[in-house]
Enzyme design. Structure first.
Site, PDB file in Angstrom:
ATOM      1  N   SER A  38       0.801  -1.224   0.000  1.00  0.00           N
ATOM      2  CA  SER A  38       0.000   0.000   0.000  1.00  0.00           C
ATOM      3  C   SER A  38       0.833   1.273   0.000  1.00  0.00           C
ATOM      4  CB  SER A  38      -0.939   0.008   1.211  1.00  0.00           C
ATOM      5  OG  SER A  38      -0.211  -0.136   2.418  1.00  0.00           O
ATOM      6  N   GLY A  81      -1.743  -4.393   1.168  1.00  0.00           N
ATOM      7  CA  GLY A  81      -1.805  -5.595   1.996  1.00  0.00           C
ATOM      8  C   GLY A  81      -0.876  -6.698   1.570  1.00  0.00           C
ATOM      9  N   ASN A 110       4.371  -5.669   5.704  1.00  0.00           N
ATOM     10  CA  ASN A 110       3.222  -6.477   6.134  1.00  0.00           C
ATOM     11  C   ASN A 110       3.657  -7.812   6.723  1.00  0.00           C
ATOM     12  OD1 ASN A 110       0.860  -4.910   5.680  1.00  0.00           O
ATOM     13  ND2 ASN A 110       1.174  -5.134   3.486  1.00  0.00           N
ATOM     14  N   ASP A 194      -4.923   6.923  10.078  1.00  0.00           N
ATOM     15  CA  ASP A 194      -4.644   5.571  10.567  1.00  0.00           C
ATOM     16  C   ASP A 194      -3.244   5.427  11.161  1.00  0.00           C
ATOM     17  OD1 ASP A 194      -2.986   5.513   8.341  1.00  0.00           O
ATOM     18  OD2 ASP A 194      -4.208   4.076   7.229  1.00  0.00           O
ATOM     19  N   HIS A 197      -0.352   5.075   6.888  1.00  0.00           N
ATOM     20  CA  HIS A 197      -0.091   5.445   5.497  1.00  0.00           C
ATOM     21  C   HIS A 197       0.295   6.911   5.363  1.00  0.00           C
ATOM     22  CE1 HIS A 197      -2.683   1.858   5.224  1.00  0.00           C
ATOM     23  NE2 HIS A 197      -1.881   1.562   4.214  1.00  0.00           N
TER      24      HIS A 197
END
Length: 227
Positions: A38, A81, A110, A194, A197
């Site tokens: 991402s 992801g 991830n 969040d 990001h």
């Protein structure tokens, strides 16, 4: 997905990024494939504002000018992801389809979020580098780091993993491609709500971190095929 000096959240579900290209008016001489998560897939951003799109535009603007790296087509095959296992599983098809001269691998964050074994991440990154080189492409790794709450030993091993793979597989390396953002004195200003990001304003900084390594890498001759 970001592993910076801020709070972490569970990995996001996989969402495919739109594959983008940026070819110049002159004949394309090089093809750059970006395989990432991402951080490269413009998660939460307006399309065309992430670092990969900014790179494509920069290369397009410079094509034909003195000191440029020539005409480069940029293909963004990043998926939100994604892990190194996912990237490894889809790389063969990407290489066959796009036949890139250069490949950037931006994966691994991830893996850490999901607590996957570091040996597995190491093996996947090494395999991806070999696969790309066997296809005749030059390879660059974009390194990631994890915050101190993962434990000093884990954090140091994870950060060193990229340099280890780069040495053994003869790839180019940006040790920490979120340098100046995740380690900023006030890192939260560079992140979306969040805390994972980067915001749109952070992506020119990401490109500025990558560019000094990327420009000469793109300008050099093609890589010999790996044995």
């Amino acid at each position: 997905m970001l592993l910076g000096a801020v709070a972490l959240m569970p990995p996001l579900s996989a969402t495919a990024a739109t594959t983008t290209t940026a070819a110049t008016a002159v004949a394309v001489s090089k093809r750059l494939l970006v395989v990432g998560d991402s951080l490269s897939a413009e998660y939460g951003l307006e399309r065309g504002t992430g670092w990969v799109a900014l790179l494509a535009q920069k290369l397009k603007d410079q094509a034909g000018s003195r000191g440029s790296v020539g005409s480069v087509e940029v293909i963004n095959a990043s998926i939100s992801g994604d892990t190194t296992s996912g990237g490894r599983a889809r790389l063969t098809a990407l290489l066959e389809r796009h036949k890139p001269s250069h490949v950037i691998v931006e994966l691994g964050g991830n893996d850490a979020l999901r607590g996957l074994p570091l040996a597995q991440t190491d093996d996947n990154l090494s395999a991806m580098a070999r696969m790309a080189r066997q296809a005749g492409a030059k390879v660059m790794l974009l390194g990631m780091q994890v915050p101190p709450n993962y434990g000093r030993s884990y954090a140091e091993t994870f950060a060193g993993l990229y340099a280890k793979v780069a040495r053994s597989e003869h790839t180019a390396l940006v040790p920490f491609f979120l340098a100046g953002i995740a380690d900023d004195a006030e890192p939260l200003r560079w992140f979306q709500a969040d805390r994972i990001h980067p915001v749109q304003a952070a992506h020119p900084k990401i490109l500025a971190t990558i560019w000094p390594t990327l420009k000469p890498w793109l300008g050099a001759s093609a890589a010999p095929r790996a044995k």
